[in-house]
Design an enzyme around this catalytic site. Structure first.
Site, PDB file in Angstrom:
ATOM      1  N   CYS A 141     -16.508   1.383   0.864  1.00  0.00           N
ATOM      2  CA  CYS A 141     -15.320   0.546   1.058  1.00  0.00           C
ATOM      3  C   CYS A 141     -14.854   0.553   2.517  1.00  0.00           C
ATOM      4  CB  CYS A 141     -14.199   1.013   0.138  1.00  0.00           C
ATOM      5  SG  CYS A 141     -13.767   2.746   0.346  1.00  0.00           S
TER       6      CYS A 141
ATOM      7  N   HIS B  44      -7.360   1.039  -6.359  1.00  0.00           N
ATOM      8  CA  HIS B  44      -7.577   0.097  -5.252  1.00  0.00           C
ATOM      9  C   HIS B  44      -8.263  -1.147  -5.836  1.00  0.00           C
ATOM     10  CE1 HIS B  44      -7.822  -1.293  -1.265  1.00  0.00           C
ATOM     11  NE2 HIS B  44      -8.723  -0.481  -0.747  1.00  0.00           N
TER      12      HIS B  44
ATOM     13  N   GLN C 143     -10.191  -3.856  -3.714  1.00  0.00           N
ATOM     14  CA  GLN C 143     -11.464  -3.333  -3.219  1.00  0.00           C
ATOM     15  C   GLN C 143     -12.551  -3.498  -4.285  1.00  0.00           C
ATOM     16  OE1 GLN C 143     -12.151  -1.789  -0.045  1.00  0.00           O
ATOM     17  NE2 GLN C 143     -14.173  -2.275  -0.847  1.00  0.00           N
TER      18      GLN C 143
ATOM     19  N   ASP D  38     -17.429   6.741  -0.891  1.00  0.00           N
ATOM     20  CA  ASP D  38     -16.154   6.574  -0.187  1.00  0.00           C
ATOM     21  C   ASP D  38     -15.927   7.883   0.562  1.00  0.00           C
ATOM     22  OD1 ASP D  38     -13.543   5.897   0.603  1.00  0.00           O
ATOM     23  OD2 ASP D  38     -12.657   6.246  -1.383  1.00  0.00           O
TER      24      ASP D  38
ATOM     25  N   ARG E  23       0.881  -1.184   0.000  1.00  0.00           N
ATOM     26  CA  ARG E  23       0.000   0.000   0.000  1.00  0.00           C
ATOM     27  C   ARG E  23       0.905   1.216   0.000  1.00  0.00           C
ATOM     28  NH1 ARG E  23      -5.295   1.103   3.670  1.00  0.00           N
ATOM     29  NH2 ARG E  23      -6.057  -0.254   2.013  1.00  0.00           N
TER      30      ARG E  23
ATOM     31  N   ARG F  73     -13.554  -8.827   1.042  1.00  0.00           N
ATOM     32  CA  ARG F  73     -12.135  -8.535   0.789  1.00  0.00           C
ATOM     33  C   ARG F  73     -11.305  -9.799   0.994  1.00  0.00           C
ATOM     34  NH1 ARG F  73     -10.096  -3.476   1.166  1.00  0.00           N
ATOM     35  NH2 ARG F  73      -8.307  -4.511   0.234  1.00  0.00           N
TER      36      ARG F  73
HETATM   37  N1   CP Z   1     -11.298  -0.521   2.429  1.00  0.00           N
HETATM   38  C1   CP Z   1     -10.013  -0.578   2.849  1.00  0.00           C
HETATM   39  O1   CP Z   1      -9.073  -0.703   2.061  1.00  0.00           O
HETATM   40  O2   CP Z   1      -9.873  -0.521   4.199  1.00  0.00           O
HETATM   41  P1   CP Z   1      -8.482  -0.363   4.979  1.00  0.00           P
HETATM   42  O3   CP Z   1      -7.934   0.984   4.624  1.00  0.00           O
HETATM   43  O4   CP Z   1      -8.850  -0.475   6.436  1.00  0.00           O
HETATM   44  O5   CP Z   1      -7.557  -1.455   4.539  1.00  0.00           O
HETATM   45  N1  NVA Z   2     -10.073   6.617  -1.027  1.00  0.00           N
HETATM   46  C1  NVA Z   2      -9.693   6.114   0.270  1.00  0.00           C
HETATM   47  C2  NVA Z   2      -9.941   4.643   0.345  1.00  0.00           C
HETATM   48  C3  NVA Z   2      -9.692   4.036   1.685  1.00  0.00           C
HETATM   49  C4  NVA Z   2      -9.880   2.554   1.701  1.00  0.00           C
HETATM   50  C5  NVA Z   2      -8.238   6.440   0.533  1.00  0.00           C
HETATM   51  O1  NVA Z   2      -7.428   6.349  -0.390  1.00  0.00           O
HETATM   52  O2  NVA Z   2      -7.920   6.803   1.665  1.00  0.00           O
END
Ligand code: CP
Ligand code: NVA
Length: 306
Positions: A264, A130, A133, A224, A103, A292
């Protein structure tokens, strides 16, 4: 399938295969049957430059269920591009472990990890996309409406961000109609829509600025956070700009009764979505979160199974 860097770069066939395998393994797990231990003796490294609950836990659990083990490193420990150049980190990992799940802020770091490690790489969220997701989101729609979603309508109300981008890409591959409703200045970039159209000529995306009009034919309404990780300094300005884009009971009244609500997570309750909706009868957000695990187990089973 070698990597999962973005849905846009994956083929429709890859996406369908991941979903098929995910259903197969979810059913086997629920029936208490053994699943192929494709990661036996293998290690996945998890690198997180940003916080995570769902992604971290579901990948750790999926690797465990496939017989492997994980090493999870935070941003500070690795210092991708700070303590050490990302290609150097990649080269080192390439001689030690079998899979990288990361990430990151800049998507280019994932591309470098893939290029220089020689290992399969999975995008656990970047500023660009993502993909895991989006796979779980589609599984949740399939759970509701059946495995053929062609002709269904997914309405995304909110920020034109990484999550929106992956949803557009996956809808293009599966024949799902998509409606995007964002306040002016926060729309998904037109360049991305154009390039997705080139890859998926049948892509059917409409922009409708007014969320009340946007949800009229929704099978699923998705939102989101308005403030993604890394945008915290813009929080107040964003909250103002998104006024009127909250998913609440009034907005749901404009949608068909069959519409489900997806998010999400993590959600800012009573900001982009009210608690009434999040906890209400249309919400599928917790099964969506659980999916997930199911799609990532399916994805890793395919990627690591060869
Ligand atoms: N939806 C999602 O990616 O959650 P986290 O940021 O908690 O991993
Ligand atoms: N758009 C959000 C998604 C979190 C799962 C972010 O990037 O923080």
């Amino acid at each position: 399938m070698r990597h999962m860097l973005s849905i846009a770069e994956s083929s429709a066939e890859d996406v369908r295969q991941v979903l098929d395998r995910s259903y197969e393994l979810r059913q086997a797990m629920k029936a208490g049957q053994p699943i192929p231990q494709v990661m036996a003796g293998k290690t996945a490294i998890l690198i997180f430059e940003k916080p995570s609950l769902r992604t971290k836990v579901s990948f750790e659990q999926a690797v465990f269920e496939l017989g492997g083990r994980t090493i999870t490193l935070s941003a500070g420990e690795v210092g991708l591009g700070k303590r050490e150049a990302t290609p150097d980190v990649a080269r080192v990992l390439g001689g030690m472990v079998h899979l990288i799940i990361a990430r990151v802020f800049e998507h280019s770091k994932l591309v470098q990890l893939a290029e220089y490690s020689g290992l399969p790489v999975v995008n656990a969220l970047s500023d660009y996309s993502h993909p895991c997701q989006a796979l779980a989101d589609i599984m949740t729609m399939m759970d509701e409406f059946g495995r053929d979603l062609a002709g269904r309508t997914l309405v995304y109300v909110g920020d034109g961000n990484n999550v929106a981008r992956s949803l557009v890409a996956i809808c293009g591959k599966l024949g799902i109609r998509m409606v995007l409703s964002s306040p002016p200045g926060f729309e998904l970039d037109a360049g991305f829509l154009e390039s997705t159209r080139l890859r998926s000529p049948e892509l059917n995306v409409t922009r409708i600025t007014d969320p009340r009009q946007a949800v009229k034919e929704a099978d699923a309404i998705y939102t989101d956070t308005w403030v993604s990780m890394g945008q915290e300094a813009e929080k107040e300005q964003r909250r103002q700009a998104f006024t009127g884009y909250q998913i609440n009971d009034e907005l749901l009244d404009e949608a068909p009764a069959r519409a489900i609500v997806l998010h999400c997570l993590p959600a800012y309750r009573n900001v982009e979505i009210t608690s009434e909706v999040l906890d209400g009868p249309h919400s599928r957000v917790f099964p969506q979160a659980h999916n997930r695990l199911h799609v990532q187990r399916g994805l890793l089973s395919l990627m690591m199974g060869k």
